[in-house]
Scaffold this motif. Structure first.
Motif, PDB file in Angstrom:
ATOM      1  N   TRP A   1     -15.971 -26.065   4.874  1.00 17.22           N
ATOM      2  CA  TRP A   1     -15.490 -26.854   6.018  1.00 17.22           C
ATOM      3  C   TRP A   1     -15.128 -28.281   5.592  1.00 17.22           C
ATOM      4  O   TRP A   1     -14.127 -28.840   6.018  1.00 17.22           O
ATOM      5  CB  TRP A   1     -16.552 -26.889   7.110  1.00 17.22           C
ATOM      6  CG  TRP A   1     -16.800 -25.549   7.734  1.00 17.22           C
ATOM      7  CD1 TRP A   1     -16.035 -24.436   7.628  1.00 17.22           C
ATOM      8  CD2 TRP A   1     -17.911 -25.192   8.545  1.00 17.22           C
ATOM      9  NE1 TRP A   1     -16.569 -23.394   8.330  1.00 17.22           N
ATOM     10  CE2 TRP A   1     -17.741 -23.815   8.924  1.00 17.22           C
ATOM     11  CE3 TRP A   1     -19.046 -25.853   9.012  1.00 17.22           C
ATOM     12  CZ2 TRP A   1     -18.638 -23.135   9.711  1.00 17.22           C
ATOM     13  CZ3 TRP A   1     -19.954 -25.187   9.819  1.00 17.22           C
ATOM     14  CH2 TRP A   1     -19.753 -23.828  10.166  1.00 17.22           C
TER      15      TRP A   1
ATOM     16  N   GLU B   1     -11.796 -28.282   3.882  1.00 19.00           N
ATOM     17  CA  GLU B   1     -10.685 -28.113   4.827  1.00 19.00           C
ATOM     18  C   GLU B   1     -10.369 -29.429   5.552  1.00 19.00           C
ATOM     19  O   GLU B   1      -9.194 -29.779   5.743  1.00 19.00           O
ATOM     20  CB  GLU B   1     -11.030 -27.024   5.842  1.00 19.00           C
ATOM     21  CG  GLU B   1     -11.060 -25.609   5.252  1.00 19.00           C
ATOM     22  CD  GLU B   1     -11.433 -24.580   6.295  1.00 19.00           C
ATOM     23  OE1 GLU B   1     -11.651 -24.978   7.471  1.00 19.00           O
ATOM     24  OE2 GLU B   1     -11.498 -23.379   5.964  1.00 19.00           O
TER      25      GLU B   1
ATOM     26  N   THR C   1      -8.735 -31.927   3.107  1.00 18.44           N
ATOM     27  CA  THR C   1      -7.358 -31.520   2.817  1.00 18.44           C
ATOM     28  C   THR C   1      -6.430 -31.885   3.962  1.00 18.44           C
ATOM     29  O   THR C   1      -5.322 -32.407   3.756  1.00 18.44           O
ATOM     30  CB  THR C   1      -7.295 -29.999   2.556  1.00 18.44           C
ATOM     31  OG1 THR C   1      -8.127 -29.674   1.445  1.00 18.44           O
ATOM     32  CG2 THR C   1      -5.867 -29.561   2.276  1.00 18.44           C
ATOM     33  N   TRP C   2      -6.861 -31.637   5.196  1.00 18.31           N
ATOM     34  CA  TRP C   2      -6.032 -31.951   6.373  1.00 18.31           C
ATOM     35  C   TRP C   2      -5.869 -33.457   6.563  1.00 18.31           C
ATOM     36  O   TRP C   2      -4.812 -33.930   6.943  1.00 18.31           O
ATOM     37  CB  TRP C   2      -6.678 -31.324   7.610  1.00 18.31           C
ATOM     38  CG  TRP C   2      -5.927 -31.609   8.873  1.00 18.31           C
ATOM     39  CD1 TRP C   2      -4.737 -31.080   9.261  1.00 18.31           C
ATOM     40  CD2 TRP C   2      -6.311 -32.515   9.911  1.00 18.31           C
ATOM     41  NE1 TRP C   2      -4.358 -31.584  10.490  1.00 18.31           N
ATOM     42  CE2 TRP C   2      -5.313 -32.459  10.914  1.00 18.31           C
ATOM     43  CE3 TRP C   2      -7.411 -33.351  10.103  1.00 18.31           C
ATOM     44  CZ2 TRP C   2      -5.381 -33.234  12.069  1.00 18.31           C
ATOM     45  CZ3 TRP C   2      -7.477 -34.113  11.253  1.00 18.31           C
ATOM     46  CH2 TRP C   2      -6.473 -34.053  12.234  1.00 18.31           C
TER      47      TRP C   2
ATOM     48  N   GLN D   1      -1.121 -29.377   6.502  1.00 19.11           N
ATOM     49  CA  GLN D   1      -2.065 -28.311   6.191  1.00 19.11           C
ATOM     50  C   GLN D   1      -2.738 -27.819   7.470  1.00 19.11           C
ATOM     51  O   GLN D   1      -2.720 -28.514   8.501  1.00 19.11           O
ATOM     52  CB  GLN D   1      -3.118 -28.808   5.192  1.00 19.11           C
ATOM     53  CG  GLN D   1      -2.529 -29.242   3.845  1.00 19.11           C
ATOM     54  CD  GLN D   1      -1.836 -28.101   3.138  1.00 19.11           C
ATOM     55  OE1 GLN D   1      -2.364 -26.982   3.058  1.00 19.11           O
ATOM     56  NE2 GLN D   1      -0.633 -28.366   2.615  1.00 19.11           N
TER      57      GLN D   1
ATOM     58  N   PRO E   1      -8.360 -27.989  10.719  1.00 22.07           N
ATOM     59  CA  PRO E   1      -9.663 -27.340  10.803  1.00 22.07           C
ATOM     60  C   PRO E   1     -10.309 -27.458  12.173  1.00 22.07           C
ATOM     61  O   PRO E   1     -11.294 -26.771  12.455  1.00 22.07           O
ATOM     62  CB  PRO E   1     -10.485 -28.070   9.730  1.00 22.07           C
ATOM     63  CG  PRO E   1      -9.861 -29.424   9.658  1.00 22.07           C
ATOM     64  CD  PRO E   1      -8.391 -29.204   9.888  1.00 22.07           C
TER      65      PRO E   1
END
Length: 460
Positions: free
Chosen positions: A436, A439, A442-443, A449, A452
């Motif tokens: 998590w 994610e 990354t976002w 992307q 999440p």
């Protein structure tokens, strides 16, 4: 008490023991005592702008202290005699005060060490209408009163002046501007060494690297079409007092830019449902667009510009990082996708702000539209500058206790949220937590992307 004889005349002598009847009273002094002409003049040497009434056997009539013999001497203490006095304006001088509009007898001091006339007025806390042979002045008290009323109740100069005139005798004078000097004083520009006319725009793009953080703010751009004004004058005939020293952009360059952008296709960012209505035709501007600091809810210098039909609100995005958010109060009315992709709560580095700065600012200034829609360009821009400046000034003066209160709340909340997060993480396996976290990071680095925070539960 007022003692009157059967025929309506005063029947007792003044307390001073003189022979003159006590037929005068003051509307501003405490008490209801009736006094004679000599006493009323002597008592008001230190209060020369009070309203005096004379008993006319059947009613009270307003009478000026000048007509009773009071002459105000500047440059000396009350009651002192100047051996070289200079009569002002043919023995008539107009003073605007919170008690009303007064025609007074005034002498300037002509002694060898005396200041020039307008300085003598300023030393008395009277604001002259002109620095050359002044014939009219307003007290600092009445200017401050109007200044506050223009912010809190949005009263116009016209309405304020006529309220004073009705309290007096319908005397007509031109209201005196005060807000420009107050705005310069509060912004630290009132004593610019080369004069305010030499002030220039700051040029944020050319500042030293160590100072660039000053301009790295969270901004909210908003347009408002309820502040409309007619073409009743021009910039050439009615130039702004503030120039580039306040909130409106420099008008010549701004209009030149709009003319260049007239044929450039624009992205639709706002619902311009009022830009082409019948009520907007023939107007010089349909409103203003502003840039606000969304953290502190303050208007920014050179962050306000007039809007016309076909607003050009785009800006050069090169070398800039632009992120879009929906304010917290409004976001619940948006789709689930908006609520996750444009939420302040899910975005890194924005802090605990709500993004509602523009809406709250308009709620404060919208009521002034009744006055500004009939003004010329200079008066309108300076009036809005003044209101924006007051909004910022109130923010600055309340920062102390507001920030202290929020700091105390943040300390307690940080401890509570930290404990709750630790408790939640203690019951989740490390593999899921690391996945998590990856994610989210990354976002945060690339909004293209997968988000999440979007729900992954399919609704039946």
């Amino acid at each position: 008490m007022i003692q009157l004889c059967g025929n309506g005349t005063a029947c007792s002598l003044c307390h001073c023991g003189g022979k003159n009847l006590p037929i005068y009273r003051c509307r501003e002094c405490f008490g209801i005592e009736m006094i004679c002409q000599s006493c009323v003049v002597e008592r008001h040497r230190c209060n020369p702008l009070h309203q005096i009434e004379e008993w006319m056997k059947d009613f009270f009539k307003c009478v000026s202290l000048k007509s009773l013999g009071l002459c105000i001497q500047l440059g000396h203490n009350p009651g002192e005699i100047c051996l070289n006095k200079q009569r002002a304006n043919g023995d008539y001088f107009t003073i605007v005060d919170a008690h009303g509009i007064h025609k007074i007898g005034l002498n300037f001091c002509g002694c060898e060490i005396a200041q020039i006339h307008y300085i003598q007025l300023l030393c008395t806390c009277w604001f002259p209408a002109t620095s050359s042979n002044p014939q009219t002045a307003a007290t600092f008290a009445v200017m401050e009163l109007f200044h506050l009323l223009s912010f809190e109740s949005k009263v116009s100069p016209y309405e304020f002046y006529h309220s004073l005139a009705r309290r007096t005798d319908n005397t007509r004078i031109t209201p005196i501007k005060w807000h420009n000097l107050k705005l310069l004083k509060r912004s630290g520009r009132g004593h610019h060494p080369n004069g305010i006319g030499t002030m220039q725009e700051e040029g944020w793009e050319n500042v030293e690297p160590r100072s660039k953080w000053i301009y790295a703010l969270f901004l909210a751009i908003d347009a408002n079409f309820r502040l409309k004004w007619k073409a009743v004058s021009s910039d050439q005939h009615d130039p702004s007092l503030n120039a580039v020293s306040s909130y409106f952009v420099e008008e010549t360059q701004y209009k030149s830019y709009l003319a260049e952008q007239f044929t450039v296709p624009q992205e639709v960012q706002f619902h311009l449902n009022m830009a082409d209505t019948k009520s907007s035709r023939g107007l010089a501007a349909t409103g203003v667009g502003t840039v606000d600091c969304a953290q502190h809810k303050m208007k920014l210098t050179s962050g306000v510009g007039d809007l016309q039909k076909g607003e050009k609100l785009q800006f050069d995005r090169k070398n800039k990082t632009v992120r879009f958010f929906v304010p917290k109060f409004h976001i619940n009315a948006h789709t689930p996708a908006c609520q996750t992709n444009f939420s302040f709560n899910y975005s890194k580095g924005v802090g605990r702000m709500d993004g509602e700065a523009p809406e709250q600012g308009w709620a404060n200034v919208n009521r002034v539209a009744t006055s500004t829609k009939e003004m010329g360009p200079r008066a309108r821009r300076d009036t809005l500058d003044d209101n924006f400046g007051d909004w910022n000034w109130k923010k600055v003066t309340t920062f102390g206790h507001v920030l202290l209160r929020k700091l105390k709340e943040a300390v307690g909340s940080a401890k509570l949220h930290s404990d709750e997060l630790a408790e939640l993480q203690s019951v989740i396996d490390a593999v899921s937590l690391n996945a998590w976290k990856s994610e989210v990071e990354t976002w945060e680095g690339d909004s293209s992307q997968p988000n999440p925070f979007e729900s992954r539960i399919a609704c039946e």
